[in-house]
Design a protein around this motif. Structure first.
Motif, short mmCIF file in Angstrom:
data_model
loop_
_atom_site.label_atom_id
_atom_site.label_comp_id
_atom_site.label_asym_id
_atom_site.label_seq_id
_atom_site.Cartn_x
_atom_site.Cartn_y
_atom_site.Cartn_z
N GLY A 10 0.82 -1.20 0.00
CA GLY A 10 0.00 0.00 0.00
C GLY A 10 0.85 1.24 0.00
O GLY A 10 2.06 1.18 -0.26
N SER A 11 0.21 2.37 0.29
CA SER A 11 0.89 3.66 0.31
C SER A 11 0.87 4.21 1.72
O SER A 11 -0.19 4.23 2.37
N PRO A 88 11.14 6.87 1.68
CA PRO A 88 10.84 6.81 0.23
C PRO A 88 11.74 5.83 -0.52
O PRO A 88 11.33 5.29 -1.55
N THR A 91 10.35 2.39 -1.37
CA THR A 91 9.33 2.25 -2.41
C THR A 91 9.79 1.25 -3.46
O THR A 91 10.87 1.39 -4.04
N GLN A 114 2.93 -3.87 -4.34
CA GLN A 114 3.53 -2.54 -4.40
C GLN A 114 3.54 -1.88 -3.03
O GLN A 114 2.53 -1.85 -2.33
N VAL A 115 4.69 -1.34 -2.68
CA VAL A 115 4.83 -0.51 -1.48
C VAL A 115 5.30 0.86 -1.93
O VAL A 115 6.32 0.99 -2.61
N THR A 116 4.55 1.89 -1.57
CA THR A 116 4.90 3.25 -1.93
C THR A 116 4.98 4.10 -0.66
O THR A 116 4.03 4.14 0.12
N VAL A 117 6.12 4.74 -0.46
CA VAL A 117 6.34 5.58 0.71
C VAL A 117 6.53 7.01 0.23
O VAL A 117 7.44 7.30 -0.54
N SER A 118 5.67 7.89 0.67
CA SER A 118 5.73 9.29 0.25
C SER A 118 6.51 10.12 1.27
O SER A 118 6.49 9.85 2.47
#
Length: 119
Positions: A10-11, A88, A91, A114-118
């Motif tokens: 996830g995000s 980030p 990601t 999917q791994v998304t790091v903002s």
């Protein structure tokens, strides 16, 4: 045939946490080791962490040691990756993989999550 199914991606914002799961299934199979790899966009796939099925010995990439924890549930043929203090740079698409024996490589791979790091 062995199937590996990942979940939990996830995000999240930087500093957050995620827990990935990977469940192995099939008619008959053995597990010697299961591992997590990741591949960021435009980069090669890299090792993240592994766990030995019998003794639960673990190995971590330097980039994640102290932040990520791999574990297993032998009753469910499932591994987990607890990811804390995400940055980030974490990601990527995360894949789990399975080695059926000490004499075999990673013969089975999951589809990735999917791994998304903002920031």
């Amino acid at each position: 045939q062995v199937q590996l199914v990942e979940s939990g991606g996830g995000s999240v914002p930087a500093g957050g946490s995620l827990r990935l799961s990977c469940a192995a299934s099939g008619r008959t199979f053995t597990i010697y080791m299961m591992s997590w790899f990741r591949q960021a966009s435009g980069k090669e796939r890299e090792f993240v962490s592994s766990i030995n099925w019998s003794g639960a010995g673990t190995v971590y990439a330097d980039s994640v040691r102290g932040r990520f924890t791999i574990s297993r549930d032998i009753t469910k043929n499932t591994i987990y990756l607890q990811m804390n203090r995400l940055t980030p740079e974490d990601t990527a698409v995360y894949y789990c993989a399975l080695r059926p024996s000490a004499y075999a490589g990673y013969q089975y791979w999951g589809q990735g999550t999917q791994v998304t790091v903002s920031s």
